[in-house]
Design an enzyme around this catalytic site. Sequence first.
Site, PDB file in Angstrom:
ATOM      1  N   ARG A 120       0.847  -1.190   0.000  1.00 54.26           N
ATOM      2  CA  ARG A 120       0.000   0.000   0.000  1.00 54.26           C
ATOM      3  C   ARG A 120       0.884   1.242   0.000  1.00 54.26           C
ATOM      4  O   ARG A 120       1.958   1.256   0.615  1.00 54.26           O
ATOM      5  CB  ARG A 120      -0.883   0.034   1.252  1.00 54.26           C
ATOM      6  CG  ARG A 120      -2.042  -0.945   1.226  1.00 54.26           C
ATOM      7  CD  ARG A 120      -3.098  -0.563   0.197  1.00 54.26           C
ATOM      8  NE  ARG A 120      -4.249  -1.465   0.226  1.00 54.26           N
ATOM      9  CZ  ARG A 120      -4.414  -2.500  -0.596  1.00 54.26           C
ATOM     10  NH1 ARG A 120      -3.521  -2.755  -1.532  1.00 54.26           N
ATOM     11  NH2 ARG A 120      -5.499  -3.245  -0.512  1.00 54.26           N
ATOM     12  N   HIS A 160      -0.981  -0.083  -9.746  1.00 57.98           N
ATOM     13  CA  HIS A 160      -1.674  -0.994  -8.828  1.00 57.98           C
ATOM     14  C   HIS A 160      -2.173  -2.245  -9.568  1.00 57.98           C
ATOM     15  O   HIS A 160      -3.380  -2.531  -9.611  1.00 57.98           O
ATOM     16  CB  HIS A 160      -2.850  -0.280  -8.139  1.00 57.98           C
ATOM     17  CG  HIS A 160      -3.285  -0.955  -6.871  1.00 57.98           C
ATOM     18  ND1 HIS A 160      -3.662  -0.279  -5.734  1.00 57.98           N
ATOM     19  CD2 HIS A 160      -3.398  -2.265  -6.546  1.00 57.98           C
ATOM     20  CE1 HIS A 160      -3.996  -1.139  -4.787  1.00 57.98           C
ATOM     21  NE2 HIS A 160      -3.846  -2.370  -5.261  1.00 57.98           N
TER      22      HIS A 160
END
Length: 309
Positions: A224, A272
């Site tokens: 993250r 991502h």
Amino acid sequence: MTTLLFVSPTDNSEAWRGEIAKRLPDLEFRVWPDAGDPAAIDCALVWKPPPGVLAGLPNLRLILSLGAGVEPLLADPTLPDVPLVRMVADGLTEDMAAYAVLQVLRWQRKVDAYTEQQRAGVWKQLGHRPASEVRVGILGLGVLGEAAARALTPLGFQVVGWSRSAKEIRGVETLHGEDGLVALAARSDFLVCLLPLTDQTRGILNAKLFATLPQGAVVINAARGGHLVEADLLAALESGHLGGASLDVFAEEPLPSGHPFWTHPKVHVTPHVAGITHPSRCADHIADAIRRAETGQPLLHVVERGRGY
Ligand code: NDP
Ligand code: OXD
């Protein structure tokens, strides 16, 4: 019979509808915001649902996360207190292990430098350290960290991993606790972050940790954006202490235009995509969880809300 509400701003609801129908033909599949009677819904399949949406389902008894990481869900104070099952599926795990291998190899084997040489018509061998002399440290030895470790060891890399509790993985040195983190960093030519984002792990990729890494180390963050202190990374790259970074996740996604990472010569950016939840490869996990809930069997991969993952 289960009535499921699908809530995701980004995932393909029709692909999920199709894959789940193959496995659970009697399930009623609704897509938010067309929820119909909220009282009829007993299960939600979600990625980043708007805060409050799940609280509006009075008979909800199961939340299934389309992501492995659940910190966006846990950030919603109105999240109903029913079991929350996170995504654990072979397709996602294989994807992430492949990403870790891809990023280690791209730096170790100087892929970018050879690409530039090709463009310039230059035939020049740059040399590289053999895998057996390259140390890879993995932060997080859960489903994805362990898979990354297991993918890297057969290639000859020296792999060491770090987790909260003690672990044993064949061929991998395992460490835990504060001391373990420092010991791991000191011997990581590559540092791969596969931790969940919690109060304990936020900002863990920071100047102090970078200073412990060997000169020229490469940071790979596929967990993250909140794990990384971006300014600290940029400073460590500028000073030459770090050799590069592969970043798949960011504090702000999409990465804002004009952000220094976009054009930094030592930063490799992906949007991502390190581990993708392909419906065809991950629907078995969802169907299994629903069947378990319907038949009263114990659920697997339930998030422990107190620890945040
Ligand atoms: P798991 O819950 O299976 O594993 C988490 C690991 O982190 C465990 O080994 C755990 O230790 C360790 N850990 C947690 N907190 C700490 C701590 N404070 N100190 C040391 N170790 C800690 O998660 P997954 O492997 O399934 O996923 C990891 C993360 O990857 C997700 O949370 C998500 O954010 C990210 N992700 C990113 C994707 C992408 O495309 N970029 C795709 C999928 C996931 P212990 O074993 O002792 O509990
Ligand atoms: C996940 C993700 O958590 O896609 O699964 O990031």
